[in-house]
Each structure stands twice: as structure tokens, then as C-alpha cells.
Design a protein around this motif. Sequence first.
Motif, PDB file in Angstrom:
ATOM      1  N   ALA B  76      -2.482  30.003  48.120  1.00 13.64           N
ATOM      2  CA  ALA B  76      -1.874  31.335  47.925  1.00 13.64           C
ATOM      3  C   ALA B  76      -1.751  32.336  49.334  1.00 13.64           C
ATOM      4  O   ALA B  76      -0.819  32.926  49.509  1.00 13.64           O
ATOM      5  CB  ALA B  76      -2.574  32.023  46.953  1.00 13.64           C
ATOM      6  N   MET B  79       1.143  31.037  51.446  1.00 15.31           N
ATOM      7  CA  MET B  79       2.344  31.323  50.687  1.00 15.31           C
ATOM      8  C   MET B  79       2.679  32.652  51.043  1.00 15.31           C
ATOM      9  O   MET B  79       3.878  33.204  51.324  1.00 15.31           O
ATOM     10  CB  MET B  79       2.363  30.823  49.443  1.00 15.31           C
ATOM     11  N   THR B  80       1.806  33.665  50.722  1.00 15.20           N
ATOM     12  CA  THR B  80       2.026  35.140  51.145  1.00 15.20           C
ATOM     13  C   THR B  80       2.406  35.314  52.542  1.00 15.20           C
ATOM     14  O   THR B  80       3.447  36.125  52.823  1.00 15.20           O
ATOM     15  CB  THR B  80       0.633  35.542  50.622  1.00 15.20           C
ATOM     16  N   ALA B  83       5.986  34.362  53.103  1.00 17.78           N
ATOM     17  CA  ALA B  83       6.726  35.407  52.520  1.00 17.78           C
ATOM     18  C   ALA B  83       6.811  36.634  53.267  1.00 17.78           C
ATOM     19  O   ALA B  83       7.885  37.203  53.477  1.00 17.78           O
ATOM     20  CB  ALA B  83       6.125  35.932  50.962  1.00 17.78           C
ATOM     21  N   LYS B  86       9.227  36.452  56.052  1.00  9.71           N
ATOM     22  CA  LYS B  86      10.582  36.531  55.116  1.00  9.71           C
ATOM     23  C   LYS B  86      11.419  35.020  55.577  1.00  9.71           C
ATOM     24  O   LYS B  86      12.522  35.008  55.901  1.00  9.71           O
ATOM     25  CB  LYS B  86      11.565  37.452  55.998  1.00  9.71           C
ATOM     26  N   THR B  88      13.147  31.887  54.786  1.00 10.96           N
ATOM     27  CA  THR B  88      14.241  31.497  53.713  1.00 10.96           C
ATOM     28  C   THR B  88      14.284  30.035  53.213  1.00 10.96           C
ATOM     29  O   THR B  88      13.497  29.429  53.800  1.00 10.96           O
ATOM     30  CB  THR B  88      15.506  31.950  54.068  1.00 10.96           C
ATOM     31  N   ARG B  89      14.961  29.674  52.483  1.00 11.60           N
ATOM     32  CA  ARG B  89      15.169  28.455  51.841  1.00 11.60           C
ATOM     33  C   ARG B  89      15.604  27.420  52.767  1.00 11.60           C
ATOM     34  O   ARG B  89      15.472  26.191  52.782  1.00 11.60           O
ATOM     35  CB  ARG B  89      16.007  28.534  50.614  1.00 11.60           C
ATOM     36  N   PHE B 107       2.700  20.714  50.311  1.00 10.28           N
ATOM     37  CA  PHE B 107       2.739  21.103  49.052  1.00 10.28           C
ATOM     38  C   PHE B 107       3.272  22.602  49.133  1.00 10.28           C
ATOM     39  O   PHE B 107       4.209  23.175  48.222  1.00 10.28           O
ATOM     40  CB  PHE B 107       1.576  20.946  48.550  1.00 10.28           C
ATOM     41  N   ALA B 110       7.037  22.072  49.078  1.00  8.78           N
ATOM     42  CA  ALA B 110       7.664  21.722  47.955  1.00  8.78           C
ATOM     43  C   ALA B 110       7.698  22.889  46.885  1.00  8.78           C
ATOM     44  O   ALA B 110       8.581  22.949  46.303  1.00  8.78           O
ATOM     45  CB  ALA B 110       6.501  20.750  47.378  1.00  8.78           C
ATOM     46  N   CYS B 111       6.904  24.003  47.148  1.00 10.91           N
ATOM     47  CA  CYS B 111       6.736  25.160  46.252  1.00 10.91           C
ATOM     48  C   CYS B 111       7.311  26.345  46.719  1.00 10.91           C
ATOM     49  O   CYS B 111       7.857  27.026  45.693  1.00 10.91           O
ATOM     50  CB  CYS B 111       5.272  25.302  45.615  1.00 10.91           C
ATOM     51  N   TYR B 112       7.547  26.795  48.188  1.00 15.97           N
ATOM     52  CA  TYR B 112       8.007  28.011  48.456  1.00 15.97           C
ATOM     53  C   TYR B 112       9.354  27.995  48.096  1.00 15.97           C
ATOM     54  O   TYR B 112      10.200  27.144  48.487  1.00 15.97           O
ATOM     55  CB  TYR B 112       7.832  27.848  49.978  1.00 15.97           C
ATOM     56  N   MET B 113       9.795  29.068  47.428  1.00 16.47           N
ATOM     57  CA  MET B 113      11.064  29.197  46.851  1.00 16.47           C
ATOM     58  C   MET B 113      11.768  27.886  46.167  1.00 16.47           C
ATOM     59  O   MET B 113      12.928  27.641  46.150  1.00 16.47           O
ATOM     60  CB  MET B 113      11.982  29.672  47.758  1.00 16.47           C
ATOM     61  N   ARG B 114      10.589  27.256  45.598  1.00 17.87           N
ATOM     62  CA  ARG B 114      11.047  25.874  44.748  1.00 17.87           C
ATOM     63  C   ARG B 114      11.577  24.836  45.474  1.00 17.87           C
ATOM     64  O   ARG B 114      12.313  23.916  45.118  1.00 17.87           O
ATOM     65  CB  ARG B 114      12.137  26.387  43.689  1.00 17.87           C
ATOM     66  N   GLY B 115      11.160  24.973  47.016  1.00 18.90           N
ATOM     67  CA  GLY B 115      11.455  23.691  47.898  1.00 18.90           C
ATOM     68  C   GLY B 115      11.821  24.118  48.953  1.00 18.90           C
ATOM     69  O   GLY B 115      13.316  24.486  49.014  1.00 18.90           O
ATOM     70  N   ALA B 150       2.807  17.581  44.672  1.00 24.34           N
ATOM     71  CA  ALA B 150       4.256  16.839  44.157  1.00 24.34           C
ATOM     72  C   ALA B 150       4.386  15.889  45.126  1.00 24.34           C
ATOM     73  O   ALA B 150       3.725  15.745  46.110  1.00 24.34           O
ATOM     74  CB  ALA B 150       5.200  18.257  44.469  1.00 24.34           C
TER      75      ALA B 150
END
Lengths: 338, 338
Positions: B76, B79-80, B83, B86, B88-89, B107, B110-115, B150
Motif C-alpha cells: 500500500a 502504491m501510494t 500515485a 502521478k 499513469t497507465r 503485483f 498488476a494492480c496499479y490502475m488495474r494493470g 496475480a
Amino acid sequence: MSKMVVSLNENSYPIYIEHHLLSHLSEYLDSNRRYVIIADDGIPRKWVDLVSSQIPDGEVLRFAQGEASKSFDTFAALMTQLAELKLTRKDCLIALGGGVTGDLCGFLAACYMRGIDYIQIPTTVLSQVDSSVGGKTAIDVGTMKNLCGAFWQPEAVFIDPEVLSTLDPRQISAGLAEALKMGIVFDESLLEEFEKEKPDFDRIIERSIDLKRQIVQEDEKEGGRRKLLNFGHTIGHAIEASFPEHDYLHGECVGMGMLYFIEDEELKKRVAGILKSLNLPEIPDYDKEAVKEYMKHDKKSLVGGIDAIYVSRIGHPEIRMTDFDTLCGFIDNPPIVK
Amino acid sequence: MSKMVVSLNENSYPIYIEHHLLSHLSEYLDSNRRYVIIADDGIPRKWVDLVSSQIPDGEVLRFAQGEASKSFDTFAALMTQLAELKLTRKDCLIALGGGVTGDLCGFLAACYMRGIDYIQIPTTVLSQVDSSVGGKTAIDVGTMKNLCGAFWQPEAVFIDPEVLSTLDPRQISAGLAEALKMGIVFDESLLEEFEKEKPDFDRIIERSIDLKRQIVQEDEKEGGRRKLLNFGHTIGHAIEASFPEHDYLHGECVGMGMLYFIEDEELKKRVAGILKSLNLPEIPDYDKEAVKEYMKHDKKSLVGGIDAIYVSRIGHPEIRMTDFDTLCGFIDNPPIVK
């Protein structure tokens, strides 16, 4: 009884829509398989009992109702409980509830042992017409909504309109705003259904789901056309986040959020009329600076601007990169419908 | 320079192997893209600086070395930070480190902004020959290793054997145990390389990666044949978990764990000889009850037993459902090589 299929090669799945479907759900399940129901503590006991009665040893894991449960804490707690139940890779979760439940349960399924099956049983209009189809799952990270998630398609979606009988009318209206969105973006006849003296809400829900299904098929990972579904969300979402939770519902904010991006005055008037007929609120009193601040930090922010969806006339949506200043201008001047 | 491709349709990716590859890594990167390096605080500054010098504005996020970082908390926090940067995908992560870094960073991707994309730059033998190829990513949940994860394939794998120059010899030997595993399970010539007076470790690493690549191609999601790679892990993993962290390395435990499941005395003797030549420890003093307890809670546990991998002769592995009592018998009687 209606059955549609979301065709995504090996990720394809059926959507069943039928009144009283949940009363004979067991016909669709594998009696040799373990199912664990994930539900929040706000959903009426009636529906949890009905679904769990259809599953031998149907375990139920509950969590606190509300967006705050889309957190690492709740996620980790549920995952631990799944492990304690010794759920294996062959087993299956059931998301029984609204959008929060579907997002949370779907992401649990995406990650538990690197991915197990799950089933969506959406119990709100919003989740029926929108979030239960398409496999977008996620949890929030701090204030950043849906920052951590996966595209993880369900194994099936079961929609029983009967579950709406226990739903707060305000929730129903908010959900219908997302259905209205589908009409504006893709289908005039759906919009017209809303304008009838007695709209056929079953038809509205089914048609919305069918439209959603088609978009997901065309663009599973939201690389292009699926972004059109964000119509109304760019500012709507930011308005929602600028208020304490529950002040305004997601669909209420999306309803209002659409008006900013309709470029035809006549259409804007029609939409405003429908929003009014659904008792959806006007939200004139938002904190403009807070909305801008949220937008700045929104996960979809890209350097230079945001992909915003505009509709010039029904069924003609367009994605346009819109810079932050332009959006601020919108926020400063809420749409006025003459 | 060697280049292999893992062929997985739209998830295909190259593996590059070359001495001093990291010194000209920029040739392989997109200068118009943002990359964020994820590395633990144990990896020599030298390699972090080298890689980051190849990336314009190459940001580096560090985390504490060790398995304990495969936690929701570290996940977490990272991931923060992504973000806050900033990201991006369209951007890309770089996993620079060993297995923990690859699992955690993969992982995250896999998860940041759904991949989003990520690149593996494994800096240990273990991660080079095994974990960097194949897209298995995960974090731990409490004591349950890799429970949350994942299958998320990297965009490319860059292997520079030079990075091993700063690696503890014990880590090198432990990693080679996984390479030896590949030989036992799939390829006698690889095993024979270990038995040479001067084994060619570059060749061993490259051959192991090639075997891993093939298995992943055949069975990306570990539905069948890929399970064979768990040879040595069933008990090895449990022994590892029964000790405080760092008492024994993963590869050391896998090395020992293989001996339980080799059913040919001659082969067992050869393997024991190689383990000895690699200075891999015997682990006779494990707490048998703790190992059993861990095994009971291991995520791979299935009602009725565990899929264990046996090797009757080189290149002839077999998956056999093995019940808990049988495994307990193994644990009570560590393999003795005459």
C-alpha cells in the motif's frame, strides 16, 4: 427469462435476467463445488438467506456497508478469512450486493491464490446496469478511488429484479441515472423509454445491460471505446468525492455530471427533465475548490488533461482531451438548463 | 548476447541475457516513457545507480529488504507513492532485485490502475533462473506466503550476470539449487554440467531460464505441467517457514526438499553430491511439528492431500496426490543418502 453472453474468448460468461431467479439459483451452480458468499451488513437478511439456501454449506462472509470497506484492511481481513476456510483455487466466490461488494469481491477473486472464479449477483440498479458486467474490480487507496484493482471477469452474472423490492427508492433513482447515461451515449430508444408516462424499468435495465455487454466485448481493458462509459463521471465523480460519504449517491452525481458535457441545448433539456422525473437532485451547493482539488488527484489525470466524454447529440459521444483549466471553468459554472 | 522469447500470445515477451547488459539498458527502453525503479535497501547502490543512469528522470522507490516486505503495508505504501508520482497507465515499473522485489513489484504493476507494464531485472541467481520469468507475482497474507497475487507477465526480462559479482556466495549457491531442480526434472545434460570439475555457471543459468520459459509457455496459469516446478518445494517451503527468516535461504530448503521426493537411490546420491559441492547445507535439526503445522496451513493444501512432485529418474517427474499422513512420515524421517 433472458440470457445474454459477454463474448471474451476464454473469459466469456452469461448474464441471466429473470424475476425470482434467486429462488432457483442452485440449478445454475455446481453442487460439487464450494461457494462463499461475500455480502455487506446492509443487505437485507432475506436475500442473503435466499442465496445461501441454494448452496450446500453456503458460507457467508460479511463486511461493513459502504465505500470505506473498499480498503486494504477489509480486503486483507476477507482474504484471511478465505484462507481460514481453506478455500482452494477450484472454489468460487459470490458477490451479493451493490457496486462496493462487486468491486471488493471481484478483486478478492482476482487475487486469492492468483485468481479464482466469482459470480456477480447485483442487488442494486446501479450494479445491475453497470458494475456487475465487465470485470472492473478494485479497492481504494487512501482517497484515490479504484486505484488498486484488476480486470477480472466474473463466471456469470445473475440478475433478479425482485431484489430491488427492498431497495430505497433513492438508490433506485440513482442507479437509473447510469441507465439513462447508456441511452444518451448509445441509444435514443432507451432515452425515450424514460420519457414515457409509465417507463418499463425492466426493459430499461435489460437494455442497459445489453449495451454495457457490447461495449465490454469491444474493449475489455478500456483502451478505447469503453471509456465512453465514463460520460458524466469526470466531474460527477469529483463532486461525489467532495462531499462526506452518503451525502450524495454515485448515480446522483453522475446524473448531474452528464449535464456539463451535453453540447445540445435541446438534449440537455430532455435529460434534465428525466433527471427531475426520477427525483434526482440538483447539486448546486458543492465546494468548487474541493472538487477541483479532487480532480487534480484523480487517478485518470494525465499530464496535459483528462479524457472527457462529450455528447453533441444522442448516440454521438466523443472523447476529447480536456485541460484542467477548461474543467475548472465547468466546475465554476454548473450547468443551467433553461 | 542471447535472446529468448516467452510466447504467450498478446503477453509474449523477450528475455535478454548478456554480460554488462545493464550498462546499455537504455537502448531497450522507450525514451518517451516514464519508468520507476522498485528496489529494496539491500541491493548495492552500484546497480541502482547504473540502472537509474539509463533512464531519464529515473525515479527509485526503495523498501526494506526481506520477505516481510511482501506485506499489505509495504504494498500500500508503494502504491501510494506511485500515485503521488502521478504514474499513469502508460508508464512502466522496473523490478530491480531478487525474488521478493520481483514478486512485490510485479503485483504492484498488476494492480496499479488495474494493470500497467513492468520489467524484470533480476539480481540474484534465484530470481534469474526462476522467479523473473513466468509472471507469478504475489504478496503474503500473515503467515501465508504468496496468498494474494496475480499472473502478470513482465514486458521484458533483462539478465546481466555481472550483477552476481556483488552477491553473497551463499545466495549464489541457494539460487543454483533451483537450477539444479530444473536439471533433475527436465534435463540430464544440465545436471551433468553441475558434475563437471568446473561447471559453466553462465551455461547453467541460461539453460535453466530456457527450460523455465518453455514450461511457462505450455502452462501459463499453472493448471498442469507448470506444477512440476514445485519439485522440492512441498516440504522445502515448509522447512523454510519453520525457521526464523534468514536462518535458511529458500534455495537451501528447496535443495534439501528435493531429496525427499527422488525415488531412485542412485540419482539421490548424485544430487546429494552436487548439493554438497555447492556448499548447500543439510538441515537435519528442523522442528518436525512446526513443519507439519505449516504444511497444514499452506495455501496449496487441498482437502485430501497435496499435489507433490516425485522424480523416479532424471527427466521423469510425476505429480501425485499425497495425503498429509504420508507427508508427515517424510518429515519425520529426513532423507538419508547412503
